[in-house]
Design a protein around this motif. Structure first.
Motif, short mmCIF file in Angstrom:
data_model
loop_
_atom_site.label_atom_id
_atom_site.label_comp_id
_atom_site.label_asym_id
_atom_site.label_seq_id
_atom_site.Cartn_x
_atom_site.Cartn_y
_atom_site.Cartn_z
N UNK A 1 0.86 -1.18 0.00
CA UNK A 1 0.00 0.00 0.00
C UNK A 1 0.90 1.23 0.00
N UNK A 2 0.65 2.13 -0.94
CA UNK A 2 1.45 3.34 -1.01
C UNK A 2 0.91 4.42 -0.08
N UNK A 3 -0.39 4.44 0.07
CA UNK A 3 -1.01 5.50 0.87
C UNK A 3 -2.29 4.97 1.51
N UNK A 4 -2.49 5.34 2.78
CA UNK A 4 -3.78 5.10 3.44
C UNK A 4 -4.34 6.46 3.82
N UNK A 5 -5.60 6.68 3.45
CA UNK A 5 -6.27 7.93 3.82
C UNK A 5 -7.45 7.59 4.72
N UNK A 6 -7.51 8.22 5.88
CA UNK A 6 -8.68 8.11 6.76
C UNK A 6 -9.51 9.38 6.54
N UNK A 7 -10.72 9.22 6.01
CA UNK A 7 -11.51 10.43 5.69
C UNK A 7 -11.79 11.23 6.95
N UNK A 8 -12.16 10.54 8.01
CA UNK A 8 -12.40 11.16 9.31
C UNK A 8 -12.38 10.03 10.33
N UNK A 9 -12.44 10.37 11.62
CA UNK A 9 -12.09 9.38 12.64
C UNK A 9 -13.26 8.54 13.17
N UNK A 10 -14.41 8.57 12.51
CA UNK A 10 -15.52 7.73 12.98
C UNK A 10 -15.18 6.25 12.79
N UNK A 11 -15.67 5.43 13.73
CA UNK A 11 -15.27 4.02 13.77
C UNK A 11 -15.65 3.25 12.51
N UNK B 1 2.76 6.17 3.04
CA UNK B 1 2.21 7.45 3.49
C UNK B 1 0.86 7.25 4.17
N UNK B 2 0.55 8.15 5.09
CA UNK B 2 -0.74 8.14 5.78
C UNK B 2 -1.27 9.57 5.83
#
Ligand SMILES: [Zn+2]
Length: 334
Positions: free
Chosen positions: A64-74, A91-92
């Motif tokens: 995985x080159x990049x992980x994006x968390x849109x927002x912190x909801x479970x 990258x994160x």
């Protein structure tokens, strides 16, 4: 331009392809982007630790080159930690707002342990070979709730464009229109904002994105009532073809640079039925949510799973007050 899958198979497109996998994670979001030149990006990870990781392994994602968390909801980050621990993404990115849940703290720990480089959610363009991601930045305003600080992405490959906007609702969309209007324009494929909630997409967002295809990532029988009939009617009115992970499982979109794409699922055929007048409710006839009538609290359950099952069976509105955070997870303390 969407083409029929059979047609695509018949002629066997050998050209490079961009893939978008709307992974069936139940109620939540998790989208894998695979670029024609081999990069992989995971946008959100659903709620379950196992589901996205197992999916990535099953389809042979090597890195995985990049992980994006849109927002912190479970329902968006619950499944990211295990995936990050297994894949050590380079990258994160998240919305960089403080959040105090254990799920989020575990995510940050996983990012740290993996040695991923943290990049800020500014309006940056991230190249993926011939494809690219355009980050639609969150307002970064703690006065807005978590949903309205979602990191958005526009994925492009030649003529093909897709937009993923997390759980953004009208306040965030309005902020984008006021602050980054140049990043918003029509797309081929669009992920329904906030799982088809009534407060997700609007006439304004449809007028901007003008999607031909909409994918709703939503759990079967979820207690939120997603997707809502008004939203399905909105999509129908916009002329979009709708696919749902609760009906089709994982939905995979495969696109070529000329803008053609295929979807590996049947479009949702359920008619959007919108009540023309408010439903009449008769308190004497409506059934109680919990036939036993007994009020339960978290101390009445021996495990979180047991509490969760009871919470889900009790129907909408959390009549027993088991979900103090309102994130769909009952009795997180258990
Ligand atoms: Zn969500």
């Amino acid at each position: 331009m969407k083409i029929f899958l059979a047609f695509a198979l018949l002629f066997g497109f050998a050209s490079a392809q961009l893939e978008l996998h709307f992974i069936d994670v139940g109620q939540g979001d998790s989208i894998l982007i695979r670029s024609p030149s081999g990069q992989s990006v995971l946008y959100d990870g659903g709620r379950s630790q196992d589901v996205p990781l197992e999916y990535l392994r099953r389809i042979g994602v090597k890195s995985l080159d990049l992980v994006v968390a849109s927002h912190a909801d479970a329902d968006h980050i619950g499944g990211l930690s295990a995936t990050i621990r297994a894949y050590h993404p380079r990258f994160f990115m998240d919305n960089e707002l403080p959040h105090t849940t254990q799920t989020y703290e575990d995510l940050l720990l996983a990012v740290q342990e993996a040695g991923s480089q943290v990049i800020a959610p500014t309006a940056r363009r991230i190249g993926l070979g011939d494809a690219a991601l355009q980050v639609i930045p969150p307002p970064g305003d703690e006065g807005l709730d978590s949903n309205n600080n979602s990191v958005g992405l526009v994925v492009s490959y030649g003529e093909f464009r897709a937009a993923l906007t997390g759980d953004a609702e009208a306040p965030e969309f309005g902020w984008w229109q006021a602050n980054v209007p140049g990043l918003l324009s029509d797309v081929d494929v669009y992920k329904s904002a906030h799982h088809g909630s009534e407060n997700g997409d609007s006439a304004a967002s449809m007028a901007v994105w003008q999607p031909e295809t909409i994918v709703i990532s939503v759990g079967e029988g979820n207690t939120y009532g997603h997707p809502e009939p008004e939203t399905l009617a909105l999509y129908e009115g916009a002329g979009a073809e709708v696919y749902r992970t609760d009906q089709s499982g994982t939905v995979v979109v495969t696109a070529t640079a000329d803008g053609r794409y295929t979807v590996n699922a049947e479009p949702s055929s359920a008619p959007a039925v919108v009540p023309t007048e408010p439903l009449e409710t008769n308190p004497e006839q409506s059934a109680p949510l919990d036939p036993s009538g007994e009020d339960k609290d978290c101390g009445d359950f021996s495990s979180q799973a047991e509490a969760q099952a009871f919470y889900e069976a009790a129907g909408p509105g959390d009549p027993h007050g088991l979900d103090s955070e309102g994130d769909g997870v009952a009795c997180e303390s258990l």
